[in-house]
Design a protein around this motif. Structure first.
Motif, PDB file in Angstrom:
ATOM      1  N   VAL A 148      -5.838 -54.492   4.772  1.00 56.44           N
ATOM      2  CA  VAL A 148      -7.180 -54.259   5.315  1.00 56.44           C
ATOM      3  C   VAL A 148      -7.638 -52.836   5.008  1.00 56.44           C
ATOM      4  N   ILE A 184      -6.376 -58.906  13.770  1.00 54.79           N
ATOM      5  CA  ILE A 184      -6.537 -59.932  12.733  1.00 54.79           C
ATOM      6  C   ILE A 184      -5.185 -60.565  12.427  1.00 54.79           C
ATOM      7  N   VAL A 220      -9.762 -69.023   7.000  1.00 56.21           N
ATOM      8  CA  VAL A 220      -9.972 -67.585   7.163  1.00 56.21           C
ATOM      9  C   VAL A 220     -11.162 -67.306   8.073  1.00 56.21           C
ATOM     10  N   GLN A 221     -12.210 -68.105   7.961  1.00 54.80           N
ATOM     11  CA  GLN A 221     -13.380 -67.893   8.821  1.00 54.80           C
ATOM     12  C   GLN A 221     -13.011 -68.052  10.295  1.00 54.80           C
ATOM     13  N   LEU A 224     -11.071 -64.916  11.442  1.00 57.96           N
ATOM     14  CA  LEU A 224     -11.923 -63.738  11.609  1.00 57.96           C
ATOM     15  C   LEU A 224     -12.871 -63.887  12.794  1.00 57.96           C
ATOM     16  N   THR A 225     -13.332 -65.102  13.050  1.00 61.46           N
ATOM     17  CA  THR A 225     -14.200 -65.337  14.205  1.00 61.46           C
ATOM     18  C   THR A 225     -13.472 -64.998  15.497  1.00 61.46           C
ATOM     19  N   ALA A 227     -10.816 -63.021  15.750  1.00 58.30           N
ATOM     20  CA  ALA A 227     -10.457 -61.603  15.748  1.00 58.30           C
ATOM     21  C   ALA A 227     -11.646 -60.718  16.098  1.00 58.30           C
ATOM     22  N   ALA A 228     -12.838 -61.112  15.645  1.00 56.49           N
ATOM     23  CA  ALA A 228     -14.028 -60.280  15.850  1.00 56.49           C
ATOM     24  C   ALA A 228     -14.689 -60.519  17.197  1.00 56.49           C
ATOM     25  N   CYS A 238     -12.887 -55.034   4.584  1.00 57.90           N
ATOM     26  CA  CYS A 238     -12.448 -55.987   3.569  1.00 57.90           C
ATOM     27  C   CYS A 238     -10.964 -56.242   3.781  1.00 57.90           C
ATOM     28  N   PHE A 247     -11.536 -61.432   2.062  1.00 58.24           N
ATOM     29  CA  PHE A 247     -12.706 -61.551   2.925  1.00 58.24           C
ATOM     30  C   PHE A 247     -13.402 -60.207   3.077  1.00 58.24           C
ATOM     31  N   MET A 249     -16.131 -58.657   6.156  1.00 57.52           N
ATOM     32  CA  MET A 249     -16.821 -58.939   7.418  1.00 57.52           C
ATOM     33  C   MET A 249     -17.483 -57.672   7.924  1.00 57.52           C
TER      34      MET A 249
END
Length: 250
Positions: A148, A184, A220-221, A224-225, A227-228, A238, A247, A249
């Motif tokens: 990351v 993440i 992956v989406q 990340l959803t 995690a965010a 990235c 990815f 975001m």
């Protein structure tokens, strides 16, 4: 997000869409990707002069071969220093060796298809190489490796840190970068385990096949959803996952 970014670190990510041999045959060089990354980093030179880093992932390499490489620098000329530590390793190779993608990827780092670079504009922490991106979370399973790099202005780092502790983790520091990396990484691990359990339940006993299928099925989406969900502040980041997914975001 509640805050805007107040500084602009530089980030560059690139994926070669064809095998390395294609670029050797078409452009006459095995360093097509490295040369492009150098240009992308130099174009953002003024965004971050406190440090620089470059990571690379090779795809489709056999077990027992190193496939993730990373160099970071806080030199007074960090971009130059990063590449001066990468390119000399190819000196002394014959023309035939430099034209052989299979040989280069087997024997040398930074000959992969996936690149991630960062130029640091330091606002918090000492100007040490440990504070330079990209950050790496390693694992022996390819789909659990995470790289990351980003630009953060988080307003709830303490809250995110406590959430990691509540999960049973023992973070090594409270820095926002480490906290986000581990957040993440936590959901990446969870998704891996869910897929592993499902594939085992479906009757697949070959763990090598399971690993390959996890790489094909990783959402992956979704990761990340989750995690965010608790992130508060301004950020752009990235990431690379060991099997080749990537990815962005914000």
């Amino acid at each position: 997000m509640s805050d805007f970014l107040q500084h602009e670190c530089g980030i560059a990510m690139m994926r070669l869409k064809k095998p390395l041999q294609h670029y050797i045959d078409k452009y006459g060089t095995a360093f097509y990707g490295l040369n492009k990354m150098y240009l992308l980093m130099e174009k953002q030179h003024n965004r971050g002069q406190d440090g620089a880093g470059l990571a690379n992932i090779k795809l489709d390499v056999p077990a027992g071969s190193r496939y993730i490489s990373r160099v970071r620098s806080v030199d007074s000329r960090p971009i130059h220093d990063v590449f001066s530590r990468i390119m000399p390793r190819f000196e002394g190779l014959t023309t035939e060796q430099l034209q052989d993608a299979e040989f280069l990827q087997r024997e040398f780092a930074f000959t992969g298809e996936l690149f991630l670079a960062h130029l640091r504009y330091g606002t918090y922490g000492k100007n040490e190489v440990e504070n330079c991106h990209p950050f790496l979370r390693q694992n022996n399973w390819r789909t659990r490796n995470l790289v990351v790099a980003g630009n953060f202005n988080m307003t709830n780092t303490d809250e995110l840190f406590q959430k990691l502790v509540a999960l049973g983790q023992h973070p090594k520091e409270e820095a926002d970068t480490v906290t986000i990396l581990e957040r993440i990484g936590h959901f990446l691990d969870e998704e891996n385990q869910l897929l592993f359990d499902k594939l085992k339940k479906d009757g697949i006993d070959d763990h090598r096949e399971i690993s390959a299928r996890i790489g094909e099925s990783l959402d992956v989406q979704k990761i990340l959803t989750h995690a965010a969900n608790s992130l508060d502040g301004g950020y752009v980041m990235c990431g690379l996952i060991g099997h080749g997914d990537a990815f962005v975001m914000r």
